[in-house]
Design an enzyme around this catalytic site. Structure first.
Site, short mmCIF file in Angstrom:
data_model
loop_
_atom_site.label_atom_id
_atom_site.label_comp_id
_atom_site.label_asym_id
_atom_site.label_seq_id
_atom_site.Cartn_x
_atom_site.Cartn_y
_atom_site.Cartn_z
N TRP A 1 -25.48 -35.53 13.70
CA TRP A 1 -26.12 -36.00 12.57
C TRP A 1 -27.40 -35.26 12.17
O TRP A 1 -27.98 -34.54 12.89
CB TRP A 1 -27.06 -37.44 13.05
CG TRP A 1 -25.87 -38.57 13.02
CD1 TRP A 1 -24.98 -38.81 13.99
CD2 TRP A 1 -25.94 -39.45 11.94
NE1 TRP A 1 -24.61 -40.06 13.48
CE2 TRP A 1 -24.93 -40.66 12.21
CE3 TRP A 1 -26.55 -39.86 10.59
CZ2 TRP A 1 -24.80 -41.62 11.41
CZ3 TRP A 1 -26.40 -40.92 10.04
CH2 TRP A 1 -25.42 -41.86 10.34
N PHE B 1 -27.07 -40.95 20.48
CA PHE B 1 -26.75 -41.98 21.28
C PHE B 1 -25.65 -41.62 22.36
O PHE B 1 -25.45 -42.11 23.45
CB PHE B 1 -26.35 -43.26 20.75
CG PHE B 1 -26.27 -44.50 21.62
CD1 PHE B 1 -27.45 -45.16 21.90
CD2 PHE B 1 -25.11 -44.97 22.29
CE1 PHE B 1 -27.78 -46.14 22.92
CE2 PHE B 1 -25.20 -46.06 22.78
CZ PHE B 1 -26.61 -46.67 23.47
N GLU B 2 -25.07 -40.50 22.18
CA GLU B 2 -23.81 -40.11 22.89
C GLU B 2 -24.18 -38.89 23.82
O GLU B 2 -23.31 -38.61 24.70
CB GLU B 2 -22.38 -39.49 21.81
CG GLU B 2 -21.69 -40.71 21.34
CD GLU B 2 -22.51 -41.25 20.13
OE1 GLU B 2 -22.34 -42.48 19.85
OE2 GLU B 2 -23.30 -40.65 19.60
N VAL C 1 -33.43 -38.23 15.74
CA VAL C 1 -33.42 -39.73 15.44
C VAL C 1 -34.72 -39.99 14.51
O VAL C 1 -35.85 -39.79 15.03
CB VAL C 1 -33.52 -40.86 16.82
CG1 VAL C 1 -33.48 -42.31 16.10
CG2 VAL C 1 -32.50 -40.35 17.57
N ILE C 2 -34.40 -40.28 13.30
CA ILE C 2 -35.27 -40.60 12.38
C ILE C 2 -35.43 -41.98 12.00
O ILE C 2 -34.62 -42.83 11.68
CB ILE C 2 -35.08 -39.72 11.10
CG1 ILE C 2 -34.97 -38.35 11.40
CG2 ILE C 2 -36.13 -40.13 9.89
CD1 ILE C 2 -34.51 -37.46 10.07
N GLY D 1 -36.04 -48.56 8.44
CA GLY D 1 -36.59 -49.72 8.38
C GLY D 1 -36.15 -50.77 9.03
O GLY D 1 -36.39 -52.05 9.12
N THR D 2 -35.35 -50.65 10.40
CA THR D 2 -35.00 -51.49 11.34
C THR D 2 -35.31 -50.97 12.96
O THR D 2 -35.78 -49.73 12.97
CB THR D 2 -33.37 -51.61 11.30
OG1 THR D 2 -32.66 -50.40 11.91
CG2 THR D 2 -32.98 -51.95 9.84
N HIS E 1 -33.35 -50.24 15.03
CA HIS E 1 -32.39 -49.44 15.37
C HIS E 1 -33.05 -48.04 16.03
O HIS E 1 -32.67 -47.71 17.15
CB HIS E 1 -31.48 -48.96 14.23
CG HIS E 1 -30.57 -48.45 14.75
ND1 HIS E 1 -30.16 -46.76 14.40
CD2 HIS E 1 -29.10 -48.45 15.28
CE1 HIS E 1 -29.18 -46.43 15.09
NE2 HIS E 1 -28.52 -47.26 15.27
N PHE F 1 -34.87 -31.88 27.20
CA PHE F 1 -34.94 -32.91 26.15
C PHE F 1 -35.28 -32.11 25.01
O PHE F 1 -36.32 -32.14 24.39
CB PHE F 1 -35.86 -33.90 26.60
CG PHE F 1 -35.88 -35.11 25.81
CD1 PHE F 1 -34.72 -36.24 26.24
CD2 PHE F 1 -36.68 -35.37 24.83
CE1 PHE F 1 -34.83 -37.21 25.37
CE2 PHE F 1 -36.65 -36.63 24.16
CZ PHE F 1 -35.83 -37.32 24.26
#
Length: 167
Positions: free
Chosen positions: A26, A59-60, A81-82, A85-86, A88, A113
């Site tokens: 991503w 996540f993987e 990870v950006i 609005g949720t 998630h 990391f």
């Protein structure tokens, strides 16, 4: 700036370490910078043939790290990870962080990391190690993981199953 107070790490004699790099797919531009920085750091450390695995998303990363920890002296996980609005964002960040920590502790293998957890894409670009970026988190993750692996190999193997002398 989050890099304030970071140690100057000096790592020597680590060219023989087996290192795996796992990179999410991503956010192609950000990931390109993180991956370039990590591979540059490995070359600077004399590690010429790292294992490189690409996974769909952040996540993987933990499951791939778990598999690669066996057979490698260090693993480096790269992702981004950006915030949206949720909730998630919170679930993914927590799952990735806890998963990578568990792999490292359970397997006894350092996991670098290199997962950016940012509010905006601009913040991610600033940390990705691209031209004009203020930080190079891919490079930093490799350096930390390799420095830890180098430190761990100086520690004598524990005396598992043996009783101390005189008992």
């Amino acid at each position: 700036m989050s890099g304030k107070g970071a140690p100057e790490l000096s790592v020597e004699n680590c060219g023989d370490l087996r290192v795996a790099v796992i990179a999410a797919q991503w956010h192609e531009q950000v990931m390109g910078g993180l991956l370039d920085g990590s591979l540059r750091a490995l070359r600077e450390l004399g590690i010429e043939e790292p294992t490189l695995v690409r996974v769909p998303g952040s996540f993987e990363l933990p499951v791939a790290a778990k598999v690669l920890a066996e057979g490698h002296d260090a693993v480096v996980a790269l992702g981004v990870v950006i915030r949206g609005g949720t909730p998630h964002f919170d679930y993914v960040c927590q799952g990735v962080t806890q998963g990578l920590t568990k792999v490292s502790v359970d397997c006894g293998v350092p996991v670098g990391f290199g997962v950016l957890t940012c509010d905006t894409e601009e913040q991610a670009l600033e940390r990705a190690g691209l031209a004009g970026s203020s930080e190079d988190k891919g490079h930093e993750a490799v350096t930390a993981a390799v420095a830890t692996a180098a430190a761990l190999r100086t520690v004598a193997e524990p005396t598992r199953g043996r009783q101390p002398a005189g008992t």
